[in-house]
Scaffold this active site. Structure first.
Site, PDB file in Angstrom:
ATOM      1  N   HIS A  18      -6.268  40.162  35.369  1.00 12.29           N
ATOM      2  CA  HIS A  18      -5.231  38.754  35.286  1.00 12.29           C
ATOM      3  C   HIS A  18      -5.301  38.595  34.152  1.00 12.29           C
ATOM      4  CE1 HIS A  18      -8.182  39.000  31.289  1.00 12.29           C
ATOM      5  NE2 HIS A  18      -8.339  40.153  31.648  1.00 12.29           N
ATOM      6  N   CYS A  46     -10.742  45.117  31.514  1.00 12.56           N
ATOM      7  CA  CYS A  46      -9.975  44.230  31.795  1.00 12.56           C
ATOM      8  C   CYS A  46      -8.344  44.885  31.748  1.00 12.56           C
ATOM      9  CB  CYS A  46     -10.143  43.115  32.576  1.00 12.56           C
ATOM     10  SG  CYS A  46     -12.024  42.802  33.326  1.00 12.56           S
TER      11      CYS A  46
END
Length: 548
Positions: free
Chosen positions: A451, A470
């Protein structure tokens, strides 16, 4: 050889696995007066050595573990129990090529000691003095056979065992396959072609092998004294530092006074750039630790990463995305050509980014962020209990199990804990969202994804192990445009741009899915030079146990 004698020896070999009794060292000397009798006596000695391995937990005479007893038994059974590498005191030509491979095993990221280098060198010296010693011929034969089958397997599958993300459907060469390799190598009189065919063909592996040679040409044979671990800016320390940098060819003190601090600082910067340390010119703790590593330490690190490449399948997809955690970098590859590169931020050592394989399926513009419970309980709930306004500050909303948004003021936060929390915290879309403008989804059991981020300044950090697991992508927009490139609808690129400009929450499902590999490589050849990265998760240390 007497056929009855040969059959008897063969029965001994076959029966070894059932025996497994603890056994002392085999005979270390057995002189045969007539060289024509060597084959028969060597065969008996080979059988004794296989029995020794069976009865000593798979350890060989030099205390190095055999690759697999059944593979040795099968190889000798195919030769009717006779010596494989010699004939009545005459070595086969293939012996010399195998000994050369063992001597230079580190060129292939393999430790020579694993293939009985010291023991074989000792046997060679002894055979030069006594060519009639059947015990020596047998010892050499079994050591060479084990070294060959072990190296054939290691070159293909690696030394470390398979892990949960290894992509190979096969796990090991069978005894029959290994015996076939051995037969082919002996027929050719040279093991090189057979062993080279076992190696991976991946570009990263091939380049690492090339990088080892470049590193050896620069640092091979060099040694240097270690520096004090505690940095002290004294004249004595600067002299030691200068000598260390001179040994690496990074500093020339000719005509320079001992007080040449500017030149010394530039040399430290050059070293730091070479080994991926922030180039501030200061010999701090990490720089000193790196300076104290010897060339063989770096070669071992390169070997560990060649082993990681061996865990890949024999062929990779035509196009794929690779995240290299220690390099803090993402690459999209097409036919072994890099078409996109981006800096990334990965998980901290406490909240690691997992190594995994998956397929990217879609991306979401202006996504919600469902906060993982690990973050809720460790970081957010204590803050909310102090001040419920924390939720508004972080742009968080509370959602119940039915998907309804709940007012934070209606909740008794003091009653909530890790054992009782019937809500989900969700960060609303927008530029202040921790996920940034875009999230890239792929199936995985860890609930991680790629992301954007609202903390884009962190991409300038040299150490980017900063996330909760992440992967934050600096070039998220380029990645999105790459993913829509294969879409047959010509206007889709403009549509994505419009959605971005209008801050619309949209999901784009990929027309052609993109395989994704998140991996852990601490060494690579890059721009023609070996590059080494910090072992941020300590995975190299774990892997080293299989190499030492």
């Amino acid at each position: 050889m007497n056929y009855l004698r040969a059959g008897w020896i063969l029965l001994i070999i076959i029966g070894i696995a059932a025996c497994g009794r603890k056994k002392g060292q085999p005979k270390q000397q057995q002189i045969v007066q007539d060289p024509r009798q060597l084959n028969e006596v060597v065969a008996a000695q080979v059988a004794e050595r296989l029995e020794y391995i069976a009865g000593n937990d798979g350890l060989m005479e030099d205390s190095v573990a055999a690759f697999r007893l059944s593979a040795l038994q099968y190889a000798y059974a195919q030769h009717q129990g006779a010596a494989i590498w010699s004939d009545n005191g005459r070595m086969h030509k293939s012996v010399f090529s195998l000994l050369d491979w063992i001597k230079n095993a580190d060129n292939y990221g393999l430790p020579p000691a694993r293939y009985h280098k010291a023991a074989l060198e000792g046997v060679q010296q002894q055979l030069d003095r006594s060519r009639k010693d059947a015990a020596l011929w047998a010892k050499m034969d079994v050591l060479l056979t084990d070294a060959f089958v072990k190296m054939a397997s290691d070159l293909h599958y690696g030394i470390a065992p398979r892990d949960s993300i290894t992509l190979r459907s096969d796990s090991a060469y069978s005894d029959t396959v290994l015996a076939g390799f051995l037969k082919e190598a002996l027929r050719q009189g040279d093991v090189s072609a057979t062993l080279q065919q076992r190696e991976p063909v991946h570009t990263g592996y091939v380049e690492l092998k090339e990088g080892i040679q470049l590193f050896k040409s620069q640092y091979g044979g060099k040694q240097w004294d270690t520096l004090p671990q505690t940095y002290t800016d004294t004249l004595q320390f600067r002299r030691l530092l200068a000598m260390r940098l001179m040994a690496a060819g990074l500093y020339d003190t000719t005509g320079m006074p001992a007080t040449d601090t500017a030149g010394l600082k530039n040399a430290v910067k050059a070293f730091q750039r070479e080994f991926n340390i922030y180039p501030d010119g200061v010999a701090g703790k990490r720089t000193i630790q790196t300076l104290n590593k010897q060339p063989e330490d770096w070669l071992l690190q390169a070997g560990l990463n060649m082993d990681r490449w061996r865990k890949f399948p024999d062929s990779l997809p035509e196009r794929y995305l690779l995240v290299n955690i220690p390099a803090f970098r993402l690459n999209v590859m097409e036919r072994d050509t890099m078409v996109l590169e981006s800096r990334v931020i990965v998980g901290t050592p406490r909240t690691r980014t997992p190594v995994l394989n998956s397929v990217m399926t879609n991306f979401v513009l202006y996504p919600y962020w469902r906060v993982p419970y690990s973050i809720v309980f460790k970081e957010m709930l204590p803050q909310i209990k102090k001040n419920v306004g924390y939720l508004a500050e972080k742009n968080l909303e509370v959602v119940d199990h039915r998907g309804n948004v709940v007012s934070p003021d209606t909740i008794n936060w003091s009653r909530l804990s890790k054992n009782y929390f019937p809500y989900v915290l969700r960060q609303m879309d927008g530029l202040d969202n921790s996920l940034g403008v875009m999230k890239f989804n792929f199936m995985n059991k860890y609930s991680v994804y790629l992301h954007d981020t609202n903390a884009r300044g962190l991409f300038s950090n040299s150490n980017r192990a900063l996330s909760h697991g992440c992967v934050r992508v600096q070039q998220w927009d380029s990645l999105a445009m790459y993913m829509v490139r294969a879409d047959p609808r010509p206007a889709i690129r403009d549509s994505v741009r419009t959605w971005l400009d209008n801050e619309q929450q949209k999901q784009y499902t990929m027309h052609k899915r993109l395989p994704i590999y998140i991996r852990y490589f601490t060494a690579e050849l890059r721009d023609g030079k070996m590059q080494f990265y910090e072992d941020v998760y300590g995975e190299d240390k774990k892997l080293m146990t299989y190499f030492r």
